[in-house]
Design a protein around this motif. Structure first.
Motif, PDB file in Angstrom:
ATOM      1  N   THR A   1       0.849  -1.184   0.000  1.00  0.00           N
ATOM      2  CA  THR A   1       0.000   0.000   0.000  1.00  0.00           C
ATOM      3  C   THR A   1       0.886   1.235   0.000  1.00  0.00           C
ATOM      4  O   THR A   1       2.107   1.144   0.053  1.00  0.00           O
ATOM      5  CB  THR A   1      -0.923   0.016   1.233  1.00  0.00           C
ATOM      6  OG1 THR A   1      -0.126   0.187   2.416  1.00  0.00           O
ATOM      7  CG2 THR A   1      -1.712  -1.281   1.339  1.00  0.00           C
ATOM      8  N   GLU A   2       0.250   2.404  -0.051  1.00  0.00           N
ATOM      9  CA  GLU A   2       1.007   3.646  -0.081  1.00  0.00           C
ATOM     10  C   GLU A   2       1.828   3.837   1.189  1.00  0.00           C
ATOM     11  O   GLU A   2       2.871   4.476   1.174  1.00  0.00           O
ATOM     12  CB  GLU A   2       0.065   4.832  -0.276  1.00  0.00           C
ATOM     13  CG  GLU A   2      -0.598   4.860  -1.642  1.00  0.00           C
ATOM     14  CD  GLU A   2      -1.502   6.072  -1.799  1.00  0.00           C
ATOM     15  OE1 GLU A   2      -1.601   6.848  -0.823  1.00  0.00           O
ATOM     16  OE2 GLU A   2      -2.090   6.242  -2.881  1.00  0.00           O
ATOM     17  N   SER A   3       1.311   3.290   2.303  1.00  0.00           N
ATOM     18  CA  SER A   3       1.954   3.566   3.585  1.00  0.00           C
ATOM     19  C   SER A   3       2.754   2.397   4.153  1.00  0.00           C
ATOM     20  O   SER A   3       3.629   2.603   4.999  1.00  0.00           O
ATOM     21  CB  SER A   3       0.898   3.986   4.619  1.00  0.00           C
ATOM     22  OG  SER A   3      -0.088   2.975   4.747  1.00  0.00           O
ATOM     23  N   ALA A   4       2.446   1.152   3.715  1.00  0.00           N
ATOM     24  CA  ALA A   4       3.106   0.015   4.368  1.00  0.00           C
ATOM     25  C   ALA A   4       2.987  -1.248   3.534  1.00  0.00           C
ATOM     26  O   ALA A   4       2.241  -1.314   2.554  1.00  0.00           O
ATOM     27  CB  ALA A   4       2.491  -0.217   5.752  1.00  0.00           C
ATOM     28  N   GLN A   5       3.739  -2.267   3.977  1.00  0.00           N
ATOM     29  CA  GLN A   5       3.608  -3.623   3.460  1.00  0.00           C
ATOM     30  C   GLN A   5       2.683  -4.375   4.423  1.00  0.00           C
ATOM     31  O   GLN A   5       2.974  -4.499   5.608  1.00  0.00           O
ATOM     32  CB  GLN A   5       4.969  -4.314   3.411  1.00  0.00           C
ATOM     33  CG  GLN A   5       5.990  -3.618   2.531  1.00  0.00           C
ATOM     34  CD  GLN A   5       5.728  -3.857   1.060  1.00  0.00           C
ATOM     35  OE1 GLN A   5       5.474  -4.978   0.633  1.00  0.00           O
ATOM     36  NE2 GLN A   5       5.758  -2.792   0.275  1.00  0.00           N
ATOM     37  N   VAL A   6       1.550  -4.869   3.907  1.00  0.00           N
ATOM     38  CA  VAL A   6       0.541  -5.495   4.759  1.00  0.00           C
ATOM     39  C   VAL A   6       0.520  -6.999   4.503  1.00  0.00           C
ATOM     40  O   VAL A   6       0.064  -7.443   3.434  1.00  0.00           O
ATOM     41  CB  VAL A   6      -0.854  -4.901   4.496  1.00  0.00           C
ATOM     42  CG1 VAL A   6      -1.884  -5.550   5.407  1.00  0.00           C
ATOM     43  CG2 VAL A   6      -0.835  -3.392   4.695  1.00  0.00           C
ATOM     44  N   PRO A   7       0.999  -7.808   5.453  1.00  0.00           N
ATOM     45  CA  PRO A   7       0.928  -9.269   5.266  1.00  0.00           C
ATOM     46  C   PRO A   7      -0.493  -9.772   5.488  1.00  0.00           C
ATOM     47  O   PRO A   7      -1.092  -9.515   6.536  1.00  0.00           O
ATOM     48  CB  PRO A   7       1.890  -9.805   6.337  1.00  0.00           C
ATOM     49  CG  PRO A   7       1.924  -8.744   7.384  1.00  0.00           C
ATOM     50  CD  PRO A   7       1.680  -7.438   6.705  1.00  0.00           C
ATOM     51  N   ALA A   8      -1.051 -10.471   4.499  1.00  0.00           N
ATOM     52  CA  ALA A   8      -2.418 -10.975   4.599  1.00  0.00           C
ATOM     53  C   ALA A   8      -2.460 -12.474   4.848  1.00  0.00           C
ATOM     54  O   ALA A   8      -3.369 -12.976   5.505  1.00  0.00           O
ATOM     55  CB  ALA A   8      -3.193 -10.655   3.322  1.00  0.00           C
ATOM     56  N   VAL A   9      -1.483 -13.214   4.296  1.00  0.00           N
ATOM     57  CA  VAL A   9      -1.396 -14.668   4.477  1.00  0.00           C
ATOM     58  C   VAL A   9       0.036 -15.009   4.844  1.00  0.00           C
ATOM     59  O   VAL A   9       0.975 -14.527   4.205  1.00  0.00           O
ATOM     60  CB  VAL A   9      -1.819 -15.417   3.187  1.00  0.00           C
ATOM     61  CG1 VAL A   9      -1.627 -16.918   3.345  1.00  0.00           C
ATOM     62  CG2 VAL A   9      -3.271 -15.106   2.844  1.00  0.00           C
ATOM     63  N   ARG A  10       0.213 -15.843   5.872  1.00  0.00           N
ATOM     64  CA  ARG A  10       1.553 -16.138   6.385  1.00  0.00           C
ATOM     65  C   ARG A  10       1.751 -17.650   6.476  1.00  0.00           C
ATOM     66  O   ARG A  10       1.205 -18.302   7.362  1.00  0.00           O
ATOM     67  CB  ARG A  10       1.735 -15.532   7.776  1.00  0.00           C
ATOM     68  CG  ARG A  10       1.367 -14.061   7.885  1.00  0.00           C
ATOM     69  CD  ARG A  10       1.274 -13.662   9.345  1.00  0.00           C
ATOM     70  NE  ARG A  10       0.728 -12.337   9.539  1.00  0.00           N
ATOM     71  CZ  ARG A  10       1.385 -11.312  10.098  1.00  0.00           C
ATOM     72  NH1 ARG A  10       2.630 -11.480  10.509  1.00  0.00           N
ATOM     73  NH2 ARG A  10       0.803 -10.152  10.255  1.00  0.00           N
ATOM     74  N   GLY A  11       2.509 -18.206   5.565  1.00  0.00           N
ATOM     75  CA  GLY A  11       2.949 -19.591   5.646  1.00  0.00           C
ATOM     76  C   GLY A  11       1.844 -20.621   5.706  1.00  0.00           C
ATOM     77  O   GLY A  11       1.895 -21.556   6.512  1.00  0.00           O
ATOM     78  N   VAL A  12       0.845 -20.498   4.844  1.00  0.00           N
ATOM     79  CA  VAL A  12      -0.291 -21.421   4.851  1.00  0.00           C
ATOM     80  C   VAL A  12       0.010 -22.640   3.976  1.00  0.00           C
ATOM     81  O   VAL A  12       0.387 -22.502   2.812  1.00  0.00           O
ATOM     82  CB  VAL A  12      -1.573 -20.718   4.369  1.00  0.00           C
ATOM     83  CG1 VAL A  12      -2.681 -21.729   4.114  1.00  0.00           C
ATOM     84  CG2 VAL A  12      -2.025 -19.690   5.400  1.00  0.00           C
ATOM     85  N   SER A  13      -0.175 -23.817   4.544  1.00  0.00           N
ATOM     86  CA  SER A  13      -0.028 -25.074   3.797  1.00  0.00           C
ATOM     87  C   SER A  13      -1.289 -25.903   4.002  1.00  0.00           C
ATOM     88  O   SER A  13      -1.703 -26.138   5.147  1.00  0.00           O
ATOM     89  CB  SER A  13       1.194 -25.859   4.279  1.00  0.00           C
ATOM     90  OG  SER A  13       2.387 -25.128   4.068  1.00  0.00           O
TER      91      SER A  13
END
Length: 589
Positions: free
Chosen positions: A27-39
């Motif tokens: 995004t303009e202001s940040a890096q937004v993690p939405a999914v983290r290491g899903v298996s």
């Protein structure tokens, strides 16, 4: 193991395989993690339910599996469908895959259908994109698909435009498009959100049959734990982008190990049912929605509680509404009468197309009835002048079924919420409006800072809460809520209903509550009216009407409502299917 899963000596290769999948949005202001290491994996003929709160990342996982993430998404790890890698694949390869090998049922049918193209043509395009068949063959297949998903008069509906169908019917069209080419993997993102309980049961039966007959794997994204109990083989629970628990549907729903899963299940409203032989079993399935009123004790049907006597906030008297003319005329309402008194909540329930939303629009003055009278705050709308009607409507707050359609994408959230203030409270300064907007956002459990964001940046549940804030900003005397919790996960639904209840107690507004969720209506509404084919089938105090229904139709509605216990729900489904089979046998005799 459920009945439709086949035993094999060696498990089949997964049709969907995610390995350490990660998604980060820039995004303009940040890096937004939405999914983290899903298996996770989905095998042929198997249904995996992906559950979690709004914003947990479950829909992002589904979009990643289709290769449909926006350009600002950075994907890591592996996602493969039928052995084909999705991450890094070119658009041509993905286009060949989508619609044939893997299909998706999107959450909001209004955005999935072209409003300017007839329903039949949209389905035939999906078929002909992947099969060399004539237009006539594809059109016949489209009509058959509409019939399979339970749309009445499929030949006529194929010639209709999306706006001519109810919300539930549009969702069924989307499902028909998704299964048009018998995909190996079906990704269903809230596929039953807009459906009433009977149609929901039919759609789940259809999808279950598809999985059994063709070996289609299903990734089911949902917040409806009753649907999970009824349909899923396994469950994966997501929280803040991570998988926190997974297992068989019985293990996760009946024996959860993670605290988050326990909290999620604790928020699920349970439908109270009357079981003649085992009352204890009925009580084990019930849990009131926290913050809402418990069901009323039995009273004589049609009688109003003494505490609610007085001038009705809303009154419909023998109202009829007809759309169209001649042979194409459709009677949407036929002699409907009901009252909503100050501080009271009336629940309107019934199947898709029963007239619930039409009755709500009549109450708002958006539809003029062909017969009968509509009184708002004691004033006959038909005999009031335009200026008087404008003042009356300032006392109504509205939450529509589809938050995407009700919020202007060109405005910020704050501007959307402030719009009723600009129309009806012109004396307010911009500063005062801003303060009221921020206060009402907090009331619906949204941060004040959200006022500066665009509706498109929010999750479905957040958009619905913005719609609620917009409806409450004028402190209305009547709230008309058309499926206000249909897009919400159970924990957010619980908090929204708490907000409505608290504000109703504080401000004393009445509420016309349109919903297909019988459990929510049972614990939220004081009275209920059951509609069928534009007529009121029965009405009365909620506790009596839903616990001891007088008509077969209401009993069928209750039987079709799933409960979030896979063992009990399996037995209820067996009983329902047996009753349907017996009814068909008697009808044919």
């Amino acid at each position: 193991m459920t009945a439709h899963r086949k035993d094999t000596a060696r498990p089949a290769e997964p049709i969907l395989a995610l390995d350490d999948l990660g998604v980060v949005f820039t995004t303009e202001s940040a890096q937004v993690p939405a999914v983290r290491g899903v298996s996770l994996e989905v095998r042929p003929g198997e249904t995996l339910a992906l559950v979690g709160e709004s914003g947990s990342g479950k829909s992002t996982v589904a979009l990643a599996a289709m290769g449909l993430l926006p350009g600002n998404a950075r994907v890591t790890g592996r996602a493969a469908v039928a052995g084909t890698d999705i991450v890094g694949a070119d658009e041509a390869g993905l286009s060949r895959l989508r619609g044939r090998t893997v299909s998706m049922v999107f959450q909001e049918p209004a955005t999935a259908l072209d409003p300017l193209t007839r329903i039949g043509k949209q389905i035939t395009e999906v078929i002909r994109n992947h099969h060399d068949v004539s237009a006539r063959e594809a059109a016949a297949r489209a009509v058959d698909l509409l019939r399979r998903v339970g749309i009445p008069e499929p030949e006529r509906r194929a010639a209709a435009y999306p706006f001519q169908l109810s919300g539930g019917q549009r969702q069924r069209v989307v499902i028909a498009m998704a299964i048009a080419n018998d995909p190996a993997l079906l990704i269903a993102d809230e596929p039953t959100t807009a459906l009433d309980v009977t149609v929901q049961a039919e759609i789940l039966d259809l999808l279950r049959r598809l999985a059994a007959e063709t070996g289609t794997g299903v990734l089911l994204v949902t917040h409806n734990m009753g649907v999970v109990a009824d349909f899923a083989d396994r469950v994966a629970v997501m929280y803040q982008g991570r998988l926190v628990e997974s297992g068989t549907v019985e293990d996760v729903l009946l024996r959860p190990t993670h605290d988050y899963t326990r909290r999620l299940l604790a928020a699920v409203p349970r439908l109270e049912v009357a079981l003649p032989d085992d009352g204890a079993a009925a009580n084990a399935l019930t849990k009131p929605v926290p913050g809402t009123r418990t069901t009323e004790p039995p009273r004589e049907k049609g009688r109003t509680p003494a505490a609610q006597e007085g001038t009705p906030v809303l009154a419909l008297d023998d109202v009829s509404v007809v759309f169209g003319r001649g042979r194409r005329a459709v009677r949407a309402l036929d002699g409907v009468s009901f009252l909503v008194r100050p501080g009271e909540t009336l629940g309107l329930v019934g199947e898709s197309g029963s007239g619930k939303s039409t009755a709500a629009r009549v109450a708002l003055g958006l539809i003029t009835p062909n017969a009968g009278t509509v009184s708002l705050f004691g004033t006959d709308l038909a005999h009031s002048r335009a200026r008087a009607r404008r003042r009356l409507r300032a006392g109504i707050g509205v939450v529509l079924q589809d938050p995407v359609a009700s919020l202007d994408a060109r405005m910020t959230v704050g501007e959307c919420v402030a719009e009723p203030l600009r129309v009806h409270r012109r004396e307010l300064s911009a500063r005062d409006r801003r303060g009221l907007v921020e206060d009402v956002l907090e009331r619906v459990r949204l941060p004040r800072a959200l006022a500066r964001r665009a509706p498109g940046e929010l999750s479905g549940g957040q958009r619905q809460r913005v719609s609620l804030a917009r409806a409450l900003v004028l402190e209305p005397r009547l709230l008309v809520a058309d499926e206000p919790t249909s897009a919400l996960d159970v924990s957010v639904q619980e908090s929204v209903l708490e907000v409505i209840t608290e504000l109703q107690d504080e401000l004393g507004f009445a509420c016309l509550f349109v919903s297909h969720d019988l459990a929510v209506v049972q614990h939220f509404a004081r009275r209920v009216a059951v509609l069928r084919g534009g007529r009121i089938e029965e009405q009365g105090p909620t506790g009596e009407t839903l616990l001891h229904p007088e008509t077969d139709y209401t009993r069928r509605l209750l039987a079709a409502a799933p409960v979030p216990d896979p063992v009990v729900q399996r037995a209820r489904r067996t009983e329902r299917l047996a009753a349907l089979a017996a009814g068909r046998t008697e009808g044919g005799a």
